[in-house]
Every structure is written in C-alpha cells, then in structure tokens.
Design a protein around this motif. Structure first.
Motif, PDB file in Angstrom:
ATOM      1  N   PHE A 172       0.826  -1.214   0.000  1.00 51.30           N
ATOM      2  CA  PHE A 172       0.000   0.000   0.000  1.00 51.30           C
ATOM      3  C   PHE A 172       0.859   1.263   0.000  1.00 51.30           C
ATOM      4  O   PHE A 172       0.470   2.278  -0.590  1.00 51.30           O
ATOM      5  N   ASP A 173       2.018   1.220   0.623  1.00 48.14           N
ATOM      6  CA  ASP A 173       2.927   2.372   0.556  1.00 48.14           C
ATOM      7  C   ASP A 173       3.286   2.691  -0.899  1.00 48.14           C
ATOM      8  O   ASP A 173       3.272   3.856  -1.305  1.00 48.14           O
ATOM      9  N   ALA A 174       3.576   1.650  -1.657  1.00 49.85           N
ATOM     10  CA  ALA A 174       3.934   1.847  -3.070  1.00 49.85           C
ATOM     11  C   ALA A 174       2.717   2.337  -3.862  1.00 49.85           C
ATOM     12  O   ALA A 174       2.826   3.204  -4.733  1.00 49.85           O
ATOM     13  N   VAL A 175       1.542   1.805  -3.522  1.00 49.52           N
ATOM     14  CA  VAL A 175       0.304   2.216  -4.195  1.00 49.52           C
ATOM     15  C   VAL A 175       0.032   3.698  -3.910  1.00 49.52           C
ATOM     16  O   VAL A 175      -0.298   4.475  -4.811  1.00 49.52           O
ATOM     17  N   LYS A 176       0.215   4.083  -2.644  1.00 47.50           N
ATOM     18  CA  LYS A 176      -0.029   5.488  -2.258  1.00 47.50           C
ATOM     19  C   LYS A 176       0.859   6.434  -3.053  1.00 47.50           C
ATOM     20  O   LYS A 176       0.420   7.510  -3.457  1.00 47.50           O
ATOM     21  N   ASP A 177       2.099   6.020  -3.265  1.00 43.74           N
ATOM     22  CA  ASP A 177       3.022   6.863  -4.044  1.00 43.74           C
ATOM     23  C   ASP A 177       2.468   7.105  -5.437  1.00 43.74           C
ATOM     24  O   ASP A 177       2.515   8.234  -5.943  1.00 43.74           O
TER      25      ASP A 177
END
Ligand code: ADP
Ligand code: MG
Length: 182
Positions: A172-177
């Motif tokens: 999700f961190d990568a998705v948020k980016d």
C-alpha cells in the motif's frame, strides 16, 4: 493524468484499472485505496457474481462460461461496467479485474469512451498467489481464472508495476506513491 482531453471532458471521471492475478491482493489494496482516496471500488468478479446470482439469462450464461474457464464477452463486461458506474454517485473509480485482454480494453474505449487515467499492476509470483489462496481455500477460483490473467505488458497500457509479493502495508505504501503522484 493521460486521459484524452476530448474524452475525459465528456465523462469527467477518474478511472484506474487495477490488474493482477487472483490472490495478488487487488481486493485488499482496493479497499485501502477506497478508504484513503475516496474511490468507488468496482470489482468485476463481484459484479459478475451478482449477475449470476440474480438468475438472469446473462447470469446463467456467465456461470456456464466460468465453469468452462472461458472469458465473458467484452460487450457484456462493458455493459456491466457502464451500469455500475451510472449507479454510483462517485466519479472516481477503481476498476478491479478488468480488462482481461486487449479486446476488453478496446471495447471500453469505443463503446463507453473511457480510458484509464492510470493502471496499477499488482505483480506477484504464481507461487505466492497460490499460497495465499490455499490459505483461504480459494484454490479452485485460481484454477478457474489463471488462464485468463493478463501478463505485465501484454495489454498495451502504461501501467505502474507494483511489487505485490510484500506485506500488505508495504504494497500500500507503493500504491499510495502512485496515487499521490497522479
Ligand atoms: P485478489 O482480489 O487479487 O484475488 P485478495 O485481495 O482477495 O486478492 O487477496 C487474496 C488473499 O491474500 C486474501 O486472503 C488476502 O488477505 C491475502 N493477501 C492480500 N494481500 C496480501 C499480501 N500483501 N500479503 C499476504 N497476504 C495477502
Ligand atoms: Mg478480488
């Protein structure tokens, strides 16, 4: 982001396609994106299942296709998509499990005049996906759909490839980016 200006002005929606194999974490990530960024999550699996459960002629046909491991025709998918988008008051859509092949993409573009603003591809090894689905006793659903899963790059879309074989929060961190940049 890259929506054709002529087309986006006619529907004024934000559309994100979320792709990945069964068990790659599409539903999991979509529900986080929904909460975090206020999108409406449209899962094709759920839309088609609801139609199948309704016992309509379409529904029966789709159940037969699923049993045979075949894909639902593009025009039916596009019709289901249009209906779900019209019924929602939201203008930001996460479309999960669509397109499965180039023809679906073309149909959405030609019939509905929609193009995704961007595409997330949850990249996960088959081994990891099977492990997750076995945990959930969903292996049969994997067998049903695995043949129809698109590979990264198979569809001519500019997609953000996310390494989905990591813990949910990391993914999700990568998705948020990706969402924050667009
Ligand atoms: P999909 O919608 O792509 O088929 P789901 O989001 O339903 O995948 O996830 C399938 C299973 O894998 C669920 O049990 C879910 O909790 C689990 N799962 C999802 N993402 C991860 C992850 N990053 N790491 C471990 N398990 C995950
Ligand atoms: Mg799902």
């Amino acid at each position: 982001m890259t929506v054709d200006s002529r087309e986006s002005s006619s529907n004024q929606c934000t559309i994100v396609y979320v792709l990945g194999g069964p068990g790659s974490g599409k539903s999991t990530q979509c529900s986080l994106i929904e909460k975090h960024f206020g999108f409406c999550h449209l899962s094709f699996g759920d839309l088609l299942q609801a139609e199948a459960d309704s016992g309509s002629d379409y529904g029966k046909m789709m159940q037969d296709l699923k049993k045979e491991g075949k894909l639902v025709p593009s025009d039916i998918l596009v019709e289901a998509l249009e209906k779900a988008m019209q019924e929602s008051k939201n203008k930001k859509f996460l479309i999960d499990g669509f397109p499965r092949k180039q023809e679906n993409l073309d149909a959405a573009e030609h019939i509905l005049k929609i193009k995704p603003d961007f595409v997330l591809f949850l990249d996960c090894s088959e081994e990891e996906m099977i492990k997750r689905l076995l945990n959930r006793n969903q292996y049969t659903s994997f067998v049903y759909v695995v043949r129809s899963v698109i590979e990264p790059g198979q569809v001519l879309l500019d997609s953000s490839l996310i390494n989905a074989a990591r813990p949910i929060e990391k993914v999700f961190d990568a998705v948020k980016d990706v969402f924050s940049m667009s």
